[in-house]
Design a protein around this motif. Structure first.
Motif: not given
Length: 461
Positions: A256-260, A278-282, A342-344, A349-352
């Motif tokens: 989502x815009x603010x997170x997951x 953001x991120x599935x690791x979170x 995780x970072x990549x 996701x954010x850079x699509x």
């Protein structure tokens, strides 16, 4: 710290009061000179203090030692407790102090996610409990006594990180904290300079099983290396988190815009969970945190509501306004292959639909494994893909070489310092760009570059 009189300490450690008042209340503890920062500190030492002036600001001071002092050597304001074996006396005190508190104590280890998971647990529990926790990531051996002594009469729960720099580190921390709940967030590749092999590193993390004993162990059921931990013979309770065959099961993960946002399935019920970051690791960090607080006794619905108000840590995939109108993802807290992966994922996701740039520094604490682990990092970069790859540092260039060898379709640059990288980025970055900068908290070059890539305040006007 729960104050304790000198007379009680003498009895606990089997010492002899050589000089000073038996009624003096001790309020702090230390076993290194630099840890003495307050009056009424008890200092365990095998070193004879010669320069009393250097610690005079902290009188009254209590010294527990094997040394025999002449009384005329000892200034007023110093209490001396003589012991036959200082190390044995130290552990007698530690074990006595810990035994005074029957509260939930949580120990968290893992290659990545320790600090975030610990902070999530602390944030959630603090809404209903008096909590103490490791400060940020201050989880080294030298901080263990200080962290233990933060527990006092009013403490209702405690959460500590137990890092692995070498085999025995988790066991050592466990001797201090004796946790009732242990967490292994994940096991990647790190600290191989002391653990020697990947198997050795996994075994070092698995020391958590001995530490928890008959308590509760929370593990990531989806993590490849964690699956290699031998649970046979473990007498405690195991709680699994993950996407498959888990007690805390997750589904429908969305950005989502603010997170997951995700759905949590637990004991036949479903919960909608929203969290910052953001991120599935979170998501895995959040699952571990929710499992912990539920085990402590907090209802899941209340815990989930509190999690939504969590503020993620700076420099951990922190989203900022970057130079030339770009988006900057600052992930310069630490770097391992696990956190890089995780970072990549977050960058993609954010850079699509935008230009994606990855700026990556050296992975540290690898010893002879450095070359192979940096090659693995290159494979991870190739797997995710970026439009521009910039590495900073001699060893980091191994990543670039491996990614290029595998056929990464990107502009690739390797620099020894951040100056040339900054010049290049100023030329190629615009409003349609997302930059990930990833490195270690101890890398000055990476931190300087991250600061330079932030949009200046005057530009925001």
């Amino acid at each position: 710290m729960k104050p304790i009189p000198v007379s009680a300490v003498v009895e606990i450690i089997g010492g002899e009061l050589v000089k000073g008042s038996a009624e003096l209340l001790i309020e702090y503890g230390a076993y290194r000179l630099k840890q003495i920062k307050h009056k009424r500190t008890m200092f365990f030492t095998n070193t004879k203090i010669v320069n009393w002036q250097s610690v005079s600001a902290f009188f009254p001071l209590v010294i527990v030692t094997e040394w025999t002092y002449r009384l005329r050597e000892i200034p007023d304001g110093v209490t001396i407790v003589k012991v036959d074996d200082m190390t044995n006396a130290y552990w007698q005190f530690v074990e006595h102090y810990r035994s005074q508190f029957e509260i939930p104590i949580v120990a968290i280890t893992g290659t990545a996610g320790k600090t975030t998971t610990k902070e999530m647990v602390k944030h959630i529990l603090s809404s209903e409990y008096e909590v103490v926790a490791t400060h940020l990531s201050n989880n080294s051996r030298t901080e263990l006594l200080q962290n233990l002594l933060r527990i006092s009469e009013t403490t209702q729960a405690a959460i500590f990180e137990t890092a692995v720099g070498a085999p025995g580190d988790v066991l050592g921390a466990g001797r201090y904290f004796q946790p009732s709940i242990g967490v292994i967030t994940n096991i990647g590749s790190h600290h191989l300079n002391y653990c020697k092999t990947q198997e050795g590193y996994i075994e070092a993390k698995a020391e958590m099983l001995q530490v928890v004993g008959k308590g509760t162990l929370i593990i990531n059921a989806d993590d490849t290396n964690t699956k290699k931990v031998n649970l046979r013979g473990f007498q405690g309770k195991v709680i699994r988190i993950g996407k498959h065959n888990a007690d805390f099961l997750v589904s429908s993960i969305t950005y989502t815009e603010r997170g997951m946002r995700f759905i949590l399935h637990h004991e036949g019920k479903q919960y909608v969970v929203k969290m910052p970051g953001h991120g599935e690791h979170q998501v895995y960090n959040a699952l571990a945190a929710l499992a912990v607080v539920h085990e402590v006794g907090m209802p899941l619905a209340r815990a989930i509501a509190q999690l939504a108000t969590f503020r993620k840590l700076n420099k951990q995939l922190q989203i900022l306004k970057g130079i030339n109108g770009s988006m900057l993802i600052d992930d310069t807290w630490s770097i391992t292959t696990t956190s890089l992966d995780a970072a990549l994922h977050v960058l993609n996701k954010l850079g699509h639909g935008k230009k994606k740039i990855a700026v990556i520094g050296t992975i540290t604490d690898l010893g002879a494994w450095g070359y192979n682990i940096h090659k693995q990092a290159g494979e991870i970069i190739y797997k995710h893909g970026v439009d521009v790859l910039i590495t900073i540092g001699e060893h980091a260039s191994i990543m670039a070489s491996k990614a290029q060898q595998l056929g990464l379709d990107a502009e690739i640059y390797s620099f020894k310092n951040n100056m040339l990288a900054r010049r290049l980025l100023k030329k190629i970055v615009d409003h349609n760009t997302v930059i990930l900068i990833k490195g270690d908290m101890y890398s000055d070059a990476i931190h300087e570059l991250a600061a330079q890539l932030r949009r200046r305040r005057e530009e925001l006007a």
